[in-house]
Design a protein around this motif. Structure first.
Motif, PDB file in Angstrom:
ATOM      1  N   MET A  70       0.830  -1.206   0.000  1.00 40.68           N
ATOM      2  CA  MET A  70       0.000   0.000   0.000  1.00 40.68           C
ATOM      3  C   MET A  70       0.864   1.255   0.000  1.00 40.68           C
ATOM      4  SD  MET A  70      -3.237   0.914   2.488  1.00 40.68           S
ATOM      5  CE  MET A  70      -4.203  -0.470   1.878  1.00 40.68           C
ATOM      6  N   ILE A  71       1.978   1.220   0.718  1.00 41.02           N
ATOM      7  CA  ILE A  71       2.916   2.346   0.687  1.00 41.02           C
ATOM      8  C   ILE A  71       3.443   2.551  -0.723  1.00 41.02           C
ATOM      9  CG2 ILE A  71       5.212   3.109   1.415  1.00 41.02           C
ATOM     10  CD1 ILE A  71       4.625   1.914   4.157  1.00 41.02           C
ATOM     11  N   ALA A  72       3.863   1.464  -1.350  1.00 39.79           N
ATOM     12  CA  ALA A  72       4.449   1.556  -2.696  1.00 39.79           C
ATOM     13  C   ALA A  72       3.460   2.128  -3.704  1.00 39.79           C
ATOM     14  CB  ALA A  72       4.933   0.171  -3.135  1.00 39.79           C
ATOM     15  N   SER A  73       2.213   1.666  -3.670  1.00 46.15           N
ATOM     16  CA  SER A  73       1.238   2.120  -4.663  1.00 46.15           C
ATOM     17  C   SER A  73       0.869   3.588  -4.474  1.00 46.15           C
ATOM     18  CB  SER A  73      -0.022   1.245  -4.596  1.00 46.15           C
ATOM     19  OG  SER A  73      -0.666   1.364  -3.336  1.00 46.15           O
ATOM     20  N   ASN A  74       0.785   4.041  -3.221  1.00 50.15           N
ATOM     21  CA  ASN A  74       0.420   5.437  -2.983  1.00 50.15           C
ATOM     22  C   ASN A  74       1.586   6.388  -3.207  1.00 50.15           C
ATOM     23  OD1 ASN A  74      -2.512   5.773  -1.979  1.00 50.15           O
ATOM     24  ND2 ASN A  74      -1.800   3.926  -0.935  1.00 50.15           N
ATOM     25  N   LYS A  75       2.805   5.938  -2.953  1.00 49.58           N
ATOM     26  CA  LYS A  75       3.973   6.748  -3.327  1.00 49.58           C
ATOM     27  C   LYS A  75       4.023   6.925  -4.833  1.00 49.58           C
ATOM     28  CE  LYS A  75       8.014   6.151  -1.591  1.00 49.58           C
ATOM     29  NZ  LYS A  75       9.264   5.460  -1.169  1.00 49.58           N
ATOM     30  N   GLU A  76       3.787   5.834  -5.546  1.00 49.05           N
ATOM     31  CA  GLU A  76       3.823   5.900  -7.015  1.00 49.05           C
ATOM     32  C   GLU A  76       2.739   6.824  -7.555  1.00 49.05           C
ATOM     33  OE1 GLU A  76       3.654   2.849 -10.866  1.00 49.05           O
ATOM     34  OE2 GLU A  76       3.670   2.063  -8.810  1.00 49.05           O
ATOM     35  N   ALA A  77       1.594   6.848  -6.867  1.00 50.75           N
ATOM     36  CA  ALA A  77       0.489   7.708  -7.300  1.00 50.75           C
ATOM     37  C   ALA A  77       0.699   9.164  -6.900  1.00 50.75           C
ATOM     38  CB  ALA A  77      -0.821   7.191  -6.715  1.00 50.75           C
ATOM     39  N   GLY A  78       1.740   9.442  -6.102  1.00 50.95           N
ATOM     40  CA  GLY A  78       2.039  10.810  -5.708  1.00 50.95           C
ATOM     41  C   GLY A  78       1.219  11.319  -4.539  1.00 50.95           C
ATOM     42  N   ARG A  79       0.524  10.411  -3.853  1.00 49.41           N
ATOM     43  CA  ARG A  79      -0.303  10.833  -2.724  1.00 49.41           C
ATOM     44  C   ARG A  79       0.400  10.702  -1.380  1.00 49.41           C
ATOM     45  NH1 ARG A  79      -4.150   7.754  -5.759  1.00 49.41           N
ATOM     46  NH2 ARG A  79      -3.704   5.957  -4.413  1.00 49.41           N
ATOM     47  N   LEU A  80       1.551  10.049  -1.335  1.00 50.55           N
ATOM     48  CA  LEU A  80       2.207   9.745  -0.066  1.00 50.55           C
ATOM     49  C   LEU A  80       3.697  10.024  -0.161  1.00 50.55           C
ATOM     50  CD1 LEU A  80       2.048   8.426   2.798  1.00 50.55           C
ATOM     51  CD2 LEU A  80       2.482   6.234   1.660  1.00 50.55           C
ATOM     52  N   ARG A  81       4.198  10.721   0.847  1.00 50.42           N
ATOM     53  CA  ARG A  81       5.640  10.946   0.921  1.00 50.42           C
ATOM     54  C   ARG A  81       6.058  10.980   2.388  1.00 50.42           C
ATOM     55  NH1 ARG A  81       6.508  16.664   1.520  1.00 50.42           N
ATOM     56  NH2 ARG A  81       4.533  17.800   1.341  1.00 50.42           N
ATOM     57  N   PHE A  82       7.367  10.915   2.606  1.00 51.11           N
ATOM     58  CA  PHE A  82       7.931  10.874   3.953  1.00 51.11           C
ATOM     59  C   PHE A  82       8.983  11.969   4.078  1.00 51.11           C
ATOM     60  CE2 PHE A  82       6.613   6.611   2.726  1.00 51.11           C
ATOM     61  CZ  PHE A  82       5.739   6.306   3.753  1.00 51.11           C
ATOM     62  N   ALA A  83       9.024  12.627   5.246  1.00 50.85           N
ATOM     63  CA  ALA A  83       9.916  13.773   5.403  1.00 50.85           C
ATOM     64  C   ALA A  83      10.326  13.931   6.865  1.00 50.85           C
ATOM     65  CB  ALA A  83       9.227  15.045   4.919  1.00 50.85           C
ATOM     66  N   THR A  84      11.424  14.652   7.064  1.00 50.13           N
ATOM     67  CA  THR A  84      11.873  14.996   8.415  1.00 50.13           C
ATOM     68  C   THR A  84      11.539  16.443   8.772  1.00 50.13           C
ATOM     69  OG1 THR A  84      14.053  15.593   7.544  1.00 50.13           O
ATOM     70  CG2 THR A  84      13.783  13.339   8.377  1.00 50.13           C
TER      71      THR A  84
END
Length: 443
Positions: A54-68
């Protein structure tokens, strides 16, 4: 909506990923750079079925990212979710240090109206403190809301996307409207209440479920003495709609990151209000003692544990997770070692986490179930992994040095056990206890 989730622990990561699955834009923020680097590299720091894909598919769709960068993430967002840890202090109170730190940083980053949502489990009145902290660091408008989580590890995605209910605590009509909109596709059962009641709902729910577990374990102990079968008793009770069948499975007690912490915290909350929560104190005491029944049983069967080798299957507090926080295995293995036993342990997923938390070089960590059972004087099943059920009991009998099997999770039925020569003990099922040289103390 644009959502910033502060904290990428269990609740924060699962919640953030699921909100992105619903079509929102989500950034998950954590100050631990190594964790964010791993997430950006495709690694998931926790084991939860379905989460990695689920992480992979939403990152690919541009809806999910991670940051500091919390500051930039708050500025970008419409809704900020606080999902940092609230671990127990030595006295049982919830440690609010991470929550308060997040509130200060959110206040400093405010650039316009935000809804601040607390998902961390916090004592009653904490959201008012959060509001005061933020107000002391910004003049921008904001609303605070409590939206407690009710996730079960191992089924967290299912629980998030198909919840029994959503609880929203807020005094703001604007925040209420936006948060109902955010959650309405998940369930029609949305309860909107004041903030303090929402905070209390979380603690009360977990305390009640813990009470059910301790209650059925006490019934199991009585069943051992009177010759009843706790599984049949629990089944008969569960048909009563006032009781329900969930959390009536006897075993070695509850563990994990929620029930132990939240029951202790609620006792402390009550104590601070000069109320002695006697029932919940008893629930905690019963749970602590229940896991040690395994050790007492082994001592009786083996005439003491000094010089014995005990195999242990299962280190996670429940199956389908790598979480070992407050796992019964921690206390049971420590007790076995104190009594002079050599422990050989195996878990399909949680071995590395257990080794890191337990901190003992004396436990032999095995690569498979057979290795842990091989030539052991007894085998204890402490987590009901499906893998263990797939191993024939006749194989286990052949691997063991002595045919002693302590089933702390009642995973085997009478037919399976009857086809072996194992000396078998389970929890609250005296009719299945068989082969012992003498009647031992009840499990």
């Amino acid at each position: 909506m644009k959502i910033a989730v502060i904290g990428t622990g269990y609740v924060g990561l699962v919640s953030g990923v699921c909100f992105s699955e619903l079509g929102n834009e989500v950034v998950c923020v954590d100050k631990i750079a190594a964790k964010i680097e791993r997430l950006n590299g495709g690694e998931v720091p926790i084991y939860e079925p379905g989460l990695q894909s689920m992480i992979a598919s939403n990152k690919e769709a541009g809806r999910l990212r991670f940051a500091t960068d919390l500051n930039a993430s708050v500025k970008w967002s419409d809704i900020v979710i606080i999902a940092v840890g609230t671990p127990s202090l030595p006295n049982g109170q919830a440690n609010l240090g991470y929550v308060e730190e997040a509130a200060r940083e959110i206040g400093n980053a405010m650039n316009g109206y935000k809804i601040i949502v607390t998902k961390s489990t916090v004592p009653v009145g904490t959201n008012e403190k959060i509001a005061n902290i933020i107000a002391n660091h910004t003049e921008k408008p904001f609303d605070v809301a409590s939206v407690p989580e009710f996730l079960r590890e191992g089924t967290a995605i299912q629980d998030t996307l198909h919840p029994d209910r959503i609880v929203i605590g807020t005094d703001s009509p604007k925040a209420r409207e936006r948060l109902v909109e955010l959650h309405k596709s998940l369930t029609p059962d949305i309860i909107v209440t004041d903030i303090r009641s929402a905070e209390m709902i979380k603690y009360a729910s977990n305390a009640f479920l813990a009470t059910k577990i301790s209650f059925i374990n006490e019934i199991a102990n009585i069943c051992e003495k009177v010759g009843a079968d706790v599984t049949k008793v629990a089944s008969g009770m569960g048909y009563d709609k006032r009781i329900g069948s969930s959390f009536l499975k006897a075993g070695i007690g509850y563990g994990g990151s929620c029930f132990p912490k939240d029951t202790q915290a609620l006792v402390q909350i009550a104590g601070q209000m000069d109320y002695d929560f006697k029932l919940l104190k008893s629930v905690i005491e019963v749970n602590r003692d229940q896991r040690l029944n395994v050790v007492r049983k082994l001592e009786s069967l083996l005439d003491g544990l000094a010089g014995t080798t005990i195999g242990v299957w299962g280190l996670a507090f429940k199956p389908d997770t790598d979480d070992v926080r407050e796992s019964p295995a921690l206390e049971i293995i420590a007790a076995l070692e104190r009594r002079g036993a050599q422990v050989k342990a195996y878990d399909p997923i949680a071995g590395d986490n257990f080794r890191e938390i337990y901190g003992s070089n004396t436990v032999i960590y095995c690569d498979n179930a057979k290795e842990a059972a091989w030539q052991s004087d007894a085998l204890c099943i402490l987590t009901e992994w499906q893998e263990f059920l797939q191993i024939p009991l006749t194989d286990i009998e052949g691997w063991l040095k002595l045919p002693y099997l302590i089933d702390g999770r009642n995973i085997y039925d009478e037919g399976q056990v009857a086809n072996t020569n194992l000396v078998y003990y389970s929890v609250g099922r005296p009719g299945m206890n068989r082969g012992a040289k003498e009647q031992a103390p009840v499990l």
